[in-house]
Each structure stands twice: as structure tokens, then as C-alpha cells.
Write a protein that holds these residues in place. Structure first.
Motif, mmCIF file in Angstrom:
data_model
loop_
_atom_site.group_PDB
_atom_site.id
_atom_site.type_symbol
_atom_site.label_atom_id
_atom_site.label_comp_id
_atom_site.label_asym_id
_atom_site.label_seq_id
_atom_site.Cartn_x
_atom_site.Cartn_y
_atom_site.Cartn_z
ATOM 1 N N ASN A 77 -3.373 8.705 -10.546
ATOM 2 C CA ASN A 77 -4.428 8.341 -9.722
ATOM 3 C C ASN A 77 -4.804 6.799 -9.990
ATOM 4 N N ILE A 78 -4.512 6.133 -10.719
ATOM 5 C CA ILE A 78 -4.745 4.791 -10.952
ATOM 6 C C ILE A 78 -3.787 4.228 -9.844
ATOM 7 N N ALA A 79 -2.507 4.618 -9.620
ATOM 8 C CA ALA A 79 -1.706 4.079 -8.597
ATOM 9 C C ALA A 79 -2.236 4.076 -7.380
ATOM 10 N N SER A 80 -2.783 5.462 -6.999
ATOM 11 C CA SER A 80 -3.307 5.566 -5.761
ATOM 12 C C SER A 80 -4.605 4.845 -5.357
ATOM 13 N N ILE A 81 -5.348 4.671 -6.497
ATOM 14 C CA ILE A 81 -6.581 4.009 -6.181
ATOM 15 C C ILE A 81 -6.214 2.474 -5.824
ATOM 16 N N GLY A 82 -5.201 2.220 -6.758
ATOM 17 C CA GLY A 82 -4.868 0.545 -6.799
ATOM 18 C C GLY A 82 -4.170 0.333 -5.593
ATOM 19 N N SER A 83 -3.547 1.201 -4.810
ATOM 20 C CA SER A 83 -3.070 0.951 -3.622
ATOM 21 C C SER A 83 -3.735 0.418 -2.426
ATOM 22 N N PHE A 129 0.949 -1.294 -0.023
ATOM 23 C CA PHE A 129 -0.183 0.106 -0.064
ATOM 24 C C PHE A 129 0.822 1.221 0.038
ATOM 25 N N ILE A 130 1.945 1.394 0.930
ATOM 26 C CA ILE A 130 2.653 2.396 1.100
ATOM 27 C C ILE A 130 3.487 2.650 -0.495
ATOM 28 N N ALA A 131 4.016 1.453 -0.905
ATOM 29 C CA ALA A 131 4.665 1.700 -2.190
ATOM 30 C C ALA A 131 3.800 2.376 -3.253
ATOM 31 N N CYS A 132 2.933 1.577 -3.312
ATOM 32 C CA CYS A 132 1.962 1.951 -4.722
ATOM 33 C C CYS A 132 1.417 3.353 -4.300
ATOM 34 N N LEU A 189 -5.890 -1.731 -3.222
ATOM 35 C CA LEU A 189 -6.358 -3.069 -3.437
ATOM 36 C C LEU A 189 -5.637 -4.005 -2.596
ATOM 37 N N PHE A 190 -4.291 -3.689 -2.044
ATOM 38 C CA PHE A 190 -3.441 -4.204 -1.107
ATOM 39 C C PHE A 190 -4.071 -4.311 0.473
ATOM 40 N N LEU A 191 -4.870 -3.231 0.956
ATOM 41 C CA LEU A 191 -5.376 -3.387 2.211
ATOM 42 C C LEU A 191 -6.713 -4.167 2.263
ATOM 43 N N MET A 192 -7.661 -3.852 1.233
ATOM 44 C CA MET A 192 -8.844 -4.565 1.222
ATOM 45 C C MET A 192 -8.858 -5.986 0.289
ATOM 46 N N GLY A 193 -8.042 -6.101 -0.619
ATOM 47 C CA GLY A 193 -8.233 -7.141 -1.646
ATOM 48 C C GLY A 193 -9.108 -6.565 -2.638
ATOM 49 N N PRO A 194 -8.772 -7.155 -3.922
ATOM 50 C CA PRO A 194 -9.729 -6.698 -5.070
ATOM 51 C C PRO A 194 -11.053 -6.793 -5.135
ATOM 52 N N MET A 195 -11.543 -8.008 -4.691
ATOM 53 C CA MET A 195 -13.142 -8.125 -4.754
ATOM 54 C C MET A 195 -14.029 -7.270 -3.666
ATOM 55 N N LYS A 196 -13.256 -7.237 -2.526
ATOM 56 C CA LYS A 196 -13.953 -6.395 -1.439
ATOM 57 C C LYS A 196 -13.906 -4.841 -2.019
ATOM 58 N N GLN A 197 -12.740 -4.284 -2.618
ATOM 59 C CA GLN A 197 -12.695 -2.979 -3.243
ATOM 60 C C GLN A 197 -13.605 -2.919 -4.245
ATOM 61 N N LEU A 198 -14.115 -3.881 -4.974
ATOM 62 C CA LEU A 198 -14.782 -3.688 -6.265
ATOM 63 C C LEU A 198 -16.199 -3.631 -5.861
ATOM 64 N N LYS A 199 -16.382 -4.422 -4.614
ATOM 65 C CA LYS A 199 -17.784 -4.505 -4.137
ATOM 66 C C LYS A 199 -18.221 -3.301 -3.423
ATOM 67 N N ARG A 200 -17.210 -2.791 -2.694
ATOM 68 C CA ARG A 200 -17.378 -1.347 -1.899
ATOM 69 C C ARG A 200 -17.644 -0.237 -3.119
ATOM 70 N N MET A 201 -16.803 -0.199 -4.092
ATOM 71 C CA MET A 201 -16.963 0.819 -5.092
ATOM 72 C C MET A 201 -18.214 0.913 -6.027
ATOM 73 N N PHE A 202 -18.843 -0.396 -5.739
ATOM 74 C CA PHE A 202 -20.162 -0.236 -6.760
ATOM 75 C C PHE A 202 -21.415 -0.574 -5.903
ATOM 76 N N GLU A 203 -21.177 -0.255 -4.544
ATOM 77 C CA GLU A 203 -22.476 -0.320 -3.872
ATOM 78 C C GLU A 203 -23.302 0.857 -4.234
ATOM 79 N N PRO A 204 -24.536 1.024 -4.013
ATOM 80 C CA PRO A 204 -25.336 1.779 -4.421
ATOM 81 C C PRO A 204 -25.064 3.234 -3.894
#
Length: 109
Positions: A73-79, A37-40, A81-96
Motif C-alpha cells: 500500500n505504501i509503495a502504491s501510494i508512493g508511486s 510510477f510504473i516501477a513503484c 508521487l512520481f506523477l504529481m510531485g510530493p508537495m502537490k500530492q500532500l496538498k491534494r491529500m489534505f484538502e478538506p
């Protein structure tokens, strides 16, 4: 027949599938996640800052700004993903409640 032998011998537990082995082998520890996360995030901030500085370059400044700022911006958003994991991140991003903000952000990039 093998299943019957496992049940009769007391080993009725299912053997892990190939996918389960891959998931177990690729899971990251908490320390590795924080380092990633810190590196990204640092790379993202550096790219965004570099893009802002390159805005003043004659003729190609706008193009360089757009490329580096977008990569930042892509790298900051991608960072995250390290903390939450990709699927949890996507689920939260696309909540209503966050859907409009996510769509606006992705279209802006």
C-alpha cells in the motif's frame, strides 16, 4: 557594492541561490516520472499480492500478510508521487474534501 556594479553594468538579474540550483538539478523529466510510477506501482502490487498469498502460511502468516500488504500500500501510494510531485500530492491529500479519507487510510496502515 556588487549589486550596484551589476545594475550599472546591465546585469541586474539575481543570481540563482543554492536551493534553486538543487531544485533544477533534481527535477525529473516526464518519461522518468512515468517509469518511476510504473516501477513503484508494480512493486506495490507485487507486495500486496505476495502478502495475500503468505496469509495462508502457518503461525507467521498473519504477520507476513500485515507487513507485505502494508509495504504494498505504501509503495502504491508512493508511486503517485512520481506523477504529481510530493508537495502537490500532500496538498491534494489534505484538502478538506479528502481529509477524512486520508486520515482513515493513514490510520489503517
Amino acid at each position: 557594492m556588487d549589486k550596484l556594479k551589476r545594475v550599472l553594468s546591465g546585469r541586474d538579474v539575481e543570481e540563482p541561490s543554492g536551493l534553486a540550483e538543487v531544485i533544477d538539478a533534481t527535477s525529473l523529466g516526464w518519461g522518468t516520472r512515468v517509469k518511476g510510477f510504473i516501477a513503484c506501482f508494480a512493486i506495490g502490487c507485487l507486495c500486496s499480492l505476495l502478502g495475500s498469498c503468505l496469509l495462508w502460511v502457518p503461525k507467521k502468516g498473519l504477520t507476513l500478510f500485515a507487513v507485505f500488504y502494508t509495504l504494498g500500500n505504501i509503495a502504491s501510494i508512493g508511486s503517485t508521487l512520481f506523477l504529481m510531485g510530493p508537495m502537490k500530492q500532500l496538498k491534494r491529500m489534505f484538502e478538506p474534501t479528502r481529509l477524512i479519507a486520508t486520515v482513515v487510510m493513514l490510520v489503517s496502515i
